[in-house]
Design a protein around this motif. Structure first.
Motif, PDB file in Angstrom:
ATOM      1  N   LEU A  68       0.857  -1.179   0.000  1.00 55.89           N
ATOM      2  CA  LEU A  68       0.000   0.000   0.000  1.00 55.89           C
ATOM      3  C   LEU A  68       0.896   1.233   0.000  1.00 55.89           C
ATOM      4  O   LEU A  68       1.945   1.250   0.631  1.00 55.89           O
ATOM      5  N   ASP A  69       0.472   2.276  -0.715  1.00 51.92           N
ATOM      6  CA  ASP A  69       1.280   3.474  -0.882  1.00 51.92           C
ATOM      7  C   ASP A  69       0.423   4.700  -0.608  1.00 51.92           C
ATOM      8  O   ASP A  69      -0.762   4.723  -0.930  1.00 51.92           O
ATOM      9  N   ARG A  70       1.014   5.726  -0.021  1.00 45.56           N
ATOM     10  CA  ARG A  70       0.286   6.955   0.268  1.00 45.56           C
ATOM     11  C   ARG A  70       0.361   7.888  -0.936  1.00 45.56           C
ATOM     12  O   ARG A  70       1.431   8.281  -1.369  1.00 45.56           O
ATOM     13  N   GLN A  71      -0.813   8.212  -1.479  1.00 41.48           N
ATOM     14  CA  GLN A  71      -0.907   9.118  -2.620  1.00 41.48           C
ATOM     15  C   GLN A  71      -2.003  10.136  -2.339  1.00 41.48           C
ATOM     16  O   GLN A  71      -3.123   9.759  -2.014  1.00 41.48           O
ATOM     17  N   ASN A  72      -1.676  11.400  -2.459  1.00 41.93           N
ATOM     18  CA  ASN A  72      -2.631  12.491  -2.230  1.00 41.93           C
ATOM     19  C   ASN A  72      -3.309  12.389  -0.864  1.00 41.93           C
ATOM     20  O   ASN A  72      -4.508  12.602  -0.725  1.00 41.93           O
ATOM     21  N   PHE A  77      -3.606   0.850  -3.069  1.00 41.47           N
ATOM     22  CA  PHE A  77      -2.776  -0.252  -3.543  1.00 41.47           C
ATOM     23  C   PHE A  77      -1.861   0.272  -4.638  1.00 41.47           C
ATOM     24  O   PHE A  77      -2.280   1.061  -5.479  1.00 41.47           O
ATOM     25  N   SER A  78      -0.601  -0.174  -4.625  1.00 42.86           N
ATOM     26  CA  SER A  78       0.356   0.374  -5.567  1.00 42.86           C
ATOM     27  C   SER A  78       1.500  -0.597  -5.811  1.00 42.86           C
ATOM     28  O   SER A  78       1.825  -1.418  -4.963  1.00 42.86           O
ATOM     29  N   ASP A  79       2.120  -0.486  -6.992  1.00 41.64           N
ATOM     30  CA  ASP A  79       3.326  -1.243  -7.317  1.00 41.64           C
ATOM     31  C   ASP A  79       4.492  -0.309  -7.594  1.00 41.64           C
ATOM     32  O   ASP A  79       5.509  -0.722  -8.119  1.00 41.64           O
ATOM     33  N   LYS A  80       4.337   0.950  -7.249  1.00 41.09           N
ATOM     34  CA  LYS A  80       5.373   1.938  -7.501  1.00 41.09           C
ATOM     35  C   LYS A  80       6.574   1.720  -6.592  1.00 41.09           C
ATOM     36  O   LYS A  80       6.499   1.047  -5.577  1.00 41.09           O
ATOM     37  N   LYS A  81       7.674   2.359  -6.959  1.00 41.89           N
ATOM     38  CA  LYS A  81       8.849   2.357  -6.103  1.00 41.89           C
ATOM     39  C   LYS A  81       8.683   3.458  -5.074  1.00 41.89           C
ATOM     40  O   LYS A  81       7.927   4.400  -5.259  1.00 41.89           O
ATOM     41  N   LEU A 119      -3.959   0.584  10.154  1.00 43.77           N
ATOM     42  CA  LEU A 119      -3.210   1.132   9.025  1.00 43.77           C
ATOM     43  C   LEU A 119      -3.212   2.652   8.989  1.00 43.77           C
ATOM     44  O   LEU A 119      -2.213   3.263   8.605  1.00 43.77           O
ATOM     45  N   SER A 120      -4.290   3.271   9.386  1.00 41.20           N
ATOM     46  CA  SER A 120      -4.329   4.737   9.352  1.00 41.20           C
ATOM     47  C   SER A 120      -3.324   5.330  10.332  1.00 41.20           C
ATOM     48  O   SER A 120      -2.746   6.384  10.069  1.00 41.20           O
ATOM     49  N   ILE A 137      -7.673   6.444   5.260  1.00 45.86           N
ATOM     50  CA  ILE A 137      -7.830   5.252   4.433  1.00 45.86           C
ATOM     51  C   ILE A 137      -9.305   5.110   4.113  1.00 45.86           C
ATOM     52  O   ILE A 137     -10.149   5.064   5.017  1.00 45.86           O
ATOM     53  N   SER A 138      -9.606   5.035   2.822  1.00 51.28           N
ATOM     54  CA  SER A 138     -11.002   4.942   2.413  1.00 51.28           C
ATOM     55  C   SER A 138     -11.549   3.548   2.698  1.00 51.28           C
ATOM     56  O   SER A 138     -10.804   2.578   2.829  1.00 51.28           O
ATOM     57  N   ASN A 139     -12.859   3.468   2.790  1.00 47.38           N
ATOM     58  CA  ASN A 139     -13.504   2.175   3.012  1.00 47.38           C
ATOM     59  C   ASN A 139     -13.268   1.227   1.840  1.00 47.38           C
ATOM     60  O   ASN A 139     -13.296   0.017   2.011  1.00 47.38           O
ATOM     61  N   GLU A 140     -13.028   1.774   0.646  1.00 51.69           N
ATOM     62  CA  GLU A 140     -12.753   0.945  -0.532  1.00 51.69           C
ATOM     63  C   GLU A 140     -11.497   0.110  -0.332  1.00 51.69           C
ATOM     64  O   GLU A 140     -11.443  -1.054  -0.727  1.00 51.69           O
ATOM     65  N   VAL A 141     -10.480   0.686   0.280  1.00 47.69           N
ATOM     66  CA  VAL A 141      -9.235  -0.048   0.532  1.00 47.69           C
ATOM     67  C   VAL A 141      -9.498  -1.197   1.496  1.00 47.69           C
ATOM     68  O   VAL A 141      -9.026  -2.319   1.286  1.00 47.69           O
TER      69      VAL A 141
END
Length: 82
Positions: free
Chosen positions: A25-29, A34-38, A60-61, A68-72
């Motif tokens: 999991l990655d923090r964006q905005n 979910f992410s596969d970024k470096k 996690l929060s 963290i949204s409920n979607e995650v």
């Protein structure tokens, strides 16, 4: 010479696993996704107890220091079939 395999630590149980065996999991905005970024991310193992703690106690929060949204959480439930 042995091939290098990166390892990462589960944020909940603090055990080390191969990077490919974990959920990233990655923090964006300001939100965790979910992410596969470096770069920096939060890793979770597929252990049912760890996912239960992440979902039910909303740990996690606190770890990621963001919303963290409920979607995650719903996607995490689907990944383990909870």
């Amino acid at each position: 010479m042995a091939e290098y395999k990166p390892t990462r630590m589960c944020a909940i149980c603090r055990k080390r696993f191969d990077k490919d065996a974990l959920i990233r999991l990655d923090r964006q905005n300001g939100e965790l996704t979910f992410s596969d970024k470096k770069g920096r991310g939060v890793y979770l193992c597929h252990d049912k107890n760890c996912l239960d703690k992440a979902i039910n106690k909303r740990i996690l929060s606190k770890i990621a220091k963001c919303n963290i949204s409920n979607e995650v959480y719903e996607q995490l439930k689907e990944k383990e079939g909870i």
